[in-house]
Design a protein around this motif. Structure first.
Motif, PDB file in Angstrom:
ATOM      1  N   UNK A  13      58.976  45.738  36.757  1.00 44.70           N
ATOM      2  CA  UNK A  13      57.621  45.483  36.259  1.00 44.70           C
ATOM      3  C   UNK A  13      57.264  45.389  34.718  1.00 44.70           C
ATOM      4  N   UNK A  14      58.250  45.900  34.106  1.00 45.39           N
ATOM      5  CA  UNK A  14      58.168  46.046  32.559  1.00 45.39           C
ATOM      6  C   UNK A  14      58.513  44.733  31.945  1.00 45.39           C
ATOM      7  N   UNK A  15      59.416  43.795  32.672  1.00 46.06           N
ATOM      8  CA  UNK A  15      59.842  42.400  32.367  1.00 46.06           C
ATOM      9  C   UNK A  15      58.731  41.452  32.699  1.00 46.06           C
ATOM     10  N   UNK A  16      57.769  41.962  33.507  1.00 47.32           N
ATOM     11  CA  UNK A  16      56.854  40.847  34.058  1.00 47.32           C
ATOM     12  C   UNK A  16      55.563  40.951  32.915  1.00 47.32           C
ATOM     13  N   UNK A  17      55.279  39.840  32.770  1.00 49.91           N
ATOM     14  CA  UNK A  17      53.920  39.412  31.731  1.00 49.91           C
ATOM     15  C   UNK A  17      52.975  38.600  32.480  1.00 49.91           C
ATOM     16  N   UNK A  18      51.704  39.096  32.509  1.00 43.43           N
ATOM     17  CA  UNK A  18      50.698  38.113  32.872  1.00 43.43           C
ATOM     18  C   UNK A  18      50.443  36.913  32.136  1.00 43.43           C
ATOM     19  N   UNK A  19      50.107  35.944  32.719  1.00 44.46           N
ATOM     20  CA  UNK A  19      49.652  34.726  31.778  1.00 44.46           C
ATOM     21  C   UNK A  19      49.127  35.014  30.603  1.00 44.46           C
ATOM     22  N   UNK A  20      49.393  34.318  29.583  1.00 43.08           N
ATOM     23  CA  UNK A  20      48.745  34.570  28.267  1.00 43.08           C
ATOM     24  C   UNK A  20      47.430  34.106  28.371  1.00 43.08           C
ATOM     25  N   UNK A  21      46.588  34.923  27.807  1.00 42.05           N
ATOM     26  CA  UNK A  21      45.166  34.599  27.870  1.00 42.05           C
ATOM     27  C   UNK A  21      44.908  33.499  26.660  1.00 42.05           C
ATOM     28  N   UNK A  22      44.180  32.184  27.037  1.00 42.57           N
ATOM     29  CA  UNK A  22      43.826  31.130  26.200  1.00 42.57           C
ATOM     30  C   UNK A  22      42.450  31.314  25.725  1.00 42.57           C
ATOM     31  N   UNK A  23      42.074  30.193  24.983  1.00 34.53           N
ATOM     32  CA  UNK A  23      40.453  30.312  24.370  1.00 34.53           C
ATOM     33  C   UNK A  23      39.628  29.972  25.285  1.00 34.53           C
ATOM     34  N   UNK A  24      40.014  29.322  26.597  1.00 35.40           N
ATOM     35  CA  UNK A  24      38.889  29.290  27.578  1.00 35.40           C
ATOM     36  C   UNK A  24      38.997  30.294  28.552  1.00 35.40           C
ATOM     37  N   UNK A  25      39.954  31.192  28.428  1.00 35.27           N
ATOM     38  CA  UNK A  25      39.950  32.547  29.140  1.00 35.27           C
ATOM     39  C   UNK A  25      38.838  33.580  28.537  1.00 35.27           C
ATOM     40  N   UNK A  26      38.804  33.386  26.938  1.00 38.86           N
ATOM     41  CA  UNK A  26      38.152  34.175  26.287  1.00 38.86           C
ATOM     42  C   UNK A  26      36.679  33.659  26.534  1.00 38.86           C
ATOM     43  N   UNK A  27      36.458  32.449  26.446  1.00 38.67           N
ATOM     44  CA  UNK A  27      35.227  31.828  26.725  1.00 38.67           C
ATOM     45  C   UNK A  27      34.588  32.524  28.090  1.00 38.67           C
ATOM     46  N   UNK A  28      35.186  32.441  29.072  1.00 40.27           N
ATOM     47  CA  UNK A  28      34.989  32.969  30.339  1.00 40.27           C
ATOM     48  C   UNK A  28      34.377  34.515  30.197  1.00 40.27           C
ATOM     49  N   UNK A  29      35.104  35.422  29.515  1.00 38.23           N
ATOM     50  CA  UNK A  29      34.745  36.768  29.241  1.00 38.23           C
ATOM     51  C   UNK A  29      33.357  36.617  28.534  1.00 38.23           C
ATOM     52  N   UNK A  30      33.348  35.705  27.559  1.00 40.26           N
ATOM     53  CA  UNK A  30      32.104  35.784  26.542  1.00 40.26           C
ATOM     54  C   UNK A  30      30.993  35.273  27.416  1.00 40.26           C
ATOM     55  N   UNK A  31      31.124  34.272  28.248  1.00 37.34           N
ATOM     56  CA  UNK A  31      30.029  33.823  29.193  1.00 37.34           C
ATOM     57  C   UNK A  31      29.515  34.925  30.054  1.00 37.34           C
ATOM     58  N   UNK A  32      30.393  35.551  30.480  1.00 31.65           N
ATOM     59  CA  UNK A  32      29.968  36.774  31.396  1.00 31.65           C
ATOM     60  C   UNK A  32      29.001  37.746  30.562  1.00 31.65           C
ATOM     61  N   UNK A  33      29.772  37.883  29.456  1.00 31.84           N
ATOM     62  CA  UNK A  33      28.789  39.063  28.678  1.00 31.84           C
ATOM     63  C   UNK A  33      27.774  38.592  28.142  1.00 31.84           C
ATOM     64  N   UNK A  34      27.506  37.371  27.793  1.00 28.28           N
ATOM     65  CA  UNK A  34      26.241  36.856  27.460  1.00 28.28           C
ATOM     66  C   UNK A  34      25.249  36.841  28.503  1.00 28.28           C
ATOM     67  N   UNK A  35      25.718  36.741  29.682  1.00 24.87           N
ATOM     68  CA  UNK A  35      24.765  36.362  30.852  1.00 24.87           C
ATOM     69  C   UNK A  35      24.615  37.985  31.316  1.00 24.87           C
ATOM     70  N   UNK A  36      25.436  38.801  31.318  1.00 18.56           N
ATOM     71  CA  UNK A  36      25.296  40.199  31.908  1.00 18.56           C
ATOM     72  C   UNK A  36      25.841  40.243  33.215  1.00 18.56           C
ATOM     73  N   UNK A  37      26.133  39.044  33.809  1.00 19.86           N
ATOM     74  CA  UNK A  37      26.738  39.116  35.264  1.00 19.86           C
ATOM     75  C   UNK A  37      27.974  39.683  35.349  1.00 19.86           C
ATOM     76  N   UNK A  38      28.110  40.406  36.519  1.00 19.79           N
ATOM     77  CA  UNK A  38      29.473  40.890  36.968  1.00 19.79           C
ATOM     78  C   UNK A  38      30.352  39.666  37.426  1.00 19.79           C
ATOM     79  N   UNK A  39      31.687  40.225  37.493  1.00 18.32           N
ATOM     80  CA  UNK A  39      32.588  39.142  38.178  1.00 18.32           C
ATOM     81  C   UNK A  39      32.216  38.720  39.542  1.00 18.32           C
ATOM     82  N   UNK A  40      31.743  39.846  40.501  1.00 15.89           N
ATOM     83  CA  UNK A  40      31.235  39.604  41.503  1.00 15.89           C
ATOM     84  C   UNK A  40      30.322  38.765  41.794  1.00 15.89           C
TER      85      UNK A  40
END
Length: 216
Positions: A13-40
């Motif tokens: 488990x310690x050796x496992x790393x999730x995929x690195x977050x990229x600018x487009x992933x950050x954009x998705x988080x920003x878009x959700x925050x901007x809209x106030x929408x939940x992931x669901x």
């Protein structure tokens, strides 16, 4: 043995790393925050638009934290949230897809009677935008039949090698590439039957074609 097995599991488990977050992933988080929408809520919207195959919150979570994102997914999220794909980009624009091939109709201010639907288009500058579906093969090297061209009716200044929708001799709209000396509007086609238009004077220009959109 139990301790060894536990330690081995923790080491993996310690050796496992999730995929690195990229600018487009950050954009998705920003878009959700901007809209106030939940992931669901976002998952439900994307599923309703047939962008994702299941109403699954975890898909949106993965989009926000390392998963690659397709162009269609990004365009849909931008449309749903009203958040531009990149901070410096222009927002997604709803462009009317028109049915008419009449040049006179395309010049009217009120085009509601000619609209088949609207399409979402990103990266458009300020303008008066319309879209048409291409028929025929006179421009098939650039815009194959059934592709959609996006036209700015505010941009009528003729630029060599730019493409325009103009009024032909019969008052119908035609799509061609502009060339000067002499002034002509040329086909860009694999079919040699099509010939350039040599107008006696500058024709009525509907607008400049800025994008071709094609479903594969």
């Amino acid at each position: 043995m139990a301790t060894k097995s536990y330690n081995h599991t923790m080491a993996r488990q310690a050796s496992y790393k999730s995929p690195a977050s990229t600018p487009i992933n950050q954009w998705v988080r920003d878009a959700l925050e901007h809209s106030g929408m939940s992931q669901s809520a976002m998952a439900r919207e994307l599923f309703a638009r047939k962008i994702i195959s299941a109403d699954d919150r975890s898909i949106v979570n993965k989009m926000a934290h390392g998963r690659d994102i397709s162009t269609n997914e990004a365009l849909a999220i931008a449309d749903i949230t009203g958040f531009p794909i990149l901070p410096e980009s222009h927002p997604v624009v709803q462009v009317p897809l028109l049915s008419t091939v009449s040049a006179g109709a395309l010049l009217r201010d009120d085009l509601s009677d000619e609209a088949l639907s609207t399409i979402s288009v990103a990266e458009l500058s300020t303008g008066d935008w319309i879209a048409l579906r291409v028929t025929g093969d006179s421009m098939d090297r650039i815009s194959p039949p059934e592709s959609i061209i996006v036209i700015n009716r505010n941009d009528k200044r003729l630029v060599t090698n730019a493409c325009y929708v103009i009024a032909d001799h019969e008052g119908n709209a035609t799509y061609k590439r502009f060339r000067a000396d002499p002034m002509r509007f040329e086909p860009v086609s694999t079919n040699p039957v099509h010939e350039p238009i040599f107008p006696d004077h500058e024709p009525v220009i509907i607008g400049r074609v800025k994008k071709t959109m094609l479903d594969m």
